[in-house]
Design a protein around this motif. Structure first.
Motif, PDB file in Angstrom:
ATOM      1  N   ALA A 149       5.462   5.130  -6.580  1.00  0.00           N
ATOM      2  CA  ALA A 149       5.119   3.704  -6.573  1.00  0.00           C
ATOM      3  C   ALA A 149       5.339   3.073  -7.944  1.00  0.00           C
ATOM      4  CB  ALA A 149       3.672   3.517  -6.140  1.00  0.00           C
ATOM      5  N   ASP A 150       4.932   3.764  -8.998  1.00  0.00           N
ATOM      6  CA  ASP A 150       5.159   3.241 -10.347  1.00  0.00           C
ATOM      7  C   ASP A 150       6.642   2.924 -10.531  1.00  0.00           C
ATOM      8  OD1 ASP A 150       2.481   3.774 -10.758  1.00  0.00           O
ATOM      9  OD2 ASP A 150       2.814   5.400 -12.198  1.00  0.00           O
TER      10      ASP A 150
ATOM     11  N   ILE B  63       2.425  -9.376  -7.041  1.00  0.00           N
ATOM     12  CA  ILE B  63       2.350  -8.088  -6.365  1.00  0.00           C
ATOM     13  C   ILE B  63       0.886  -7.696  -6.276  1.00  0.00           C
ATOM     14  CG2 ILE B  63       2.956  -5.642  -6.475  1.00  0.00           C
ATOM     15  CD1 ILE B  63       5.437  -6.514  -8.121  1.00  0.00           C
ATOM     16  N   LEU B  64       0.406  -7.494  -5.058  1.00  0.00           N
ATOM     17  CA  LEU B  64      -0.967  -7.074  -4.816  1.00  0.00           C
ATOM     18  C   LEU B  64      -0.929  -5.664  -4.260  1.00  0.00           C
ATOM     19  CD1 LEU B  64      -2.221 -10.315  -3.010  1.00  0.00           C
ATOM     20  CD2 LEU B  64      -2.208  -9.825  -5.460  1.00  0.00           C
ATOM     21  N   LEU B  65      -1.666  -4.760  -4.865  1.00  0.00           N
ATOM     22  CA  LEU B  65      -1.692  -3.371  -4.399  1.00  0.00           C
ATOM     23  C   LEU B  65      -3.023  -3.065  -3.738  1.00  0.00           C
ATOM     24  CD1 LEU B  65      -0.067  -1.374  -7.347  1.00  0.00           C
ATOM     25  CD2 LEU B  65       0.969  -2.063  -5.174  1.00  0.00           C
TER      26      LEU B  65
ATOM     27  N   ALA C 142      -3.489  -0.410  -9.563  1.00  0.00           N
ATOM     28  CA  ALA C 142      -3.562  -1.849  -9.287  1.00  0.00           C
ATOM     29  C   ALA C 142      -3.937  -2.613 -10.556  1.00  0.00           C
ATOM     30  CB  ALA C 142      -4.576  -2.130  -8.173  1.00  0.00           C
ATOM     31  N   GLY C 143      -4.876  -2.082 -11.301  1.00  0.00           N
ATOM     32  CA  GLY C 143      -5.267  -2.735 -12.546  1.00  0.00           C
ATOM     33  C   GLY C 143      -4.164  -2.736 -13.582  1.00  0.00           C
ATOM     34  N   ARG C 144      -3.382  -1.685 -13.614  1.00  0.00           N
ATOM     35  CA  ARG C 144      -2.344  -1.519 -14.630  1.00  0.00           C
ATOM     36  C   ARG C 144      -1.042  -2.240 -14.280  1.00  0.00           C
ATOM     37  NH1 ARG C 144      -1.791   3.555 -13.920  1.00  0.00           N
ATOM     38  NH2 ARG C 144       0.347   3.638 -13.199  1.00  0.00           N
ATOM     39  N   LEU C 145      -0.648  -2.213 -13.003  1.00  0.00           N
ATOM     40  CA  LEU C 145       0.695  -2.662 -12.644  1.00  0.00           C
ATOM     41  C   LEU C 145       0.765  -3.884 -11.737  1.00  0.00           C
ATOM     42  CD1 LEU C 145       2.356   0.821 -11.938  1.00  0.00           C
ATOM     43  CD2 LEU C 145       2.534  -0.586 -13.995  1.00  0.00           C
TER      44      LEU C 145
ATOM     45  N   GLY D   8       0.856  -1.176   0.000  1.00  0.00           N
ATOM     46  CA  GLY D   8       0.000   0.000   0.000  1.00  0.00           C
ATOM     47  C   GLY D   8       0.892   1.225   0.000  1.00  0.00           C
ATOM     48  N   LEU D   9       0.366   2.326  -0.468  1.00  0.00           N
ATOM     49  CA  LEU D   9       1.178   3.543  -0.559  1.00  0.00           C
ATOM     50  C   LEU D   9       1.050   4.408   0.674  1.00  0.00           C
ATOM     51  CD1 LEU D   9       0.637   4.547  -4.256  1.00  0.00           C
ATOM     52  CD2 LEU D   9       2.198   2.892  -3.253  1.00  0.00           C
TER      53      LEU D   9
END
Length: 157
Positions: free
Chosen positions: A44-45, A86-88, A99-102, A22-23
């Motif tokens: 984060a990216d 990796i789960l965001l 989360a959907g993108r990375l 989580g950020l």
């Protein structure tokens, strides 16, 4: 440091480790680290790109806006290839798109009590993906994490 610890945990867990990140949402978290919460998404990216490079490349190097990594070898590598899932987490529209993108999946926050997303939030989660998804993939414990990964991979992500 995180890449090395995650790789070690993946080895110790026999390839069953999921990395949930989580950020941060609390101002105190940012104050404690001395990092502004503004641009945390871009940060984060970048750190996700660094993690993947360290896990996947023999010698990784990164020179970005937030992180500088000289030529570095990470050994041993994680068991799971190309890397542990990796789960965001996050609820903000940008966090769901990230989360959907990375990520390989999304983890709900404890404030939700395991409740799924509203329709518009589900759309944001999937907005960063190339394919259309017909179900919400939400991690709720070990079984849920496996479901997230399986579902995302079946969709070609």
């Amino acid at each position: 440091m995180l890449a090395k610890r995650a790789a070690t945990l993946d080895i110790l867990a026999g390839g069953r480790f999921d990395l949930g990140l989580g950020l941060g949402r609390a101002d105190e978290e940012n104050q404690a680290t001395g990092v502004s919460k503004h641009r945390r998404g871009r940060r984060a990216d970048e750190f996700l790109a660094v993690l993947r490079a360290l896990w996947q490349q023999d010698v990784a190097e990164h020179h970005g806006e937030f992180h500088q990594v000289p030529p570095t070898r990470l050994a041993p590598k994680p068991v799971q290839r190309p890397h542990p899932p990796i789960l965001l987490g996050g609820q903000a529209p940008a966090a769901l798109r990230r989360a959907g993108r990375l990520a390989d999946g999304w983890v709900s926050g404890s404030r939700q009590g395991g409740v799924g997303l509203r329709g518009e939030d589900e759309g944001r989660l999937h907005a960063g993906r190339d394919r259309r998804y017909d179900a919400l993939f939400q991690s709720q414990g070990r079984q849920g994490g496996r479901q997230v990964r399986r579902s995302f991979r079946e969709q070609g992500s």
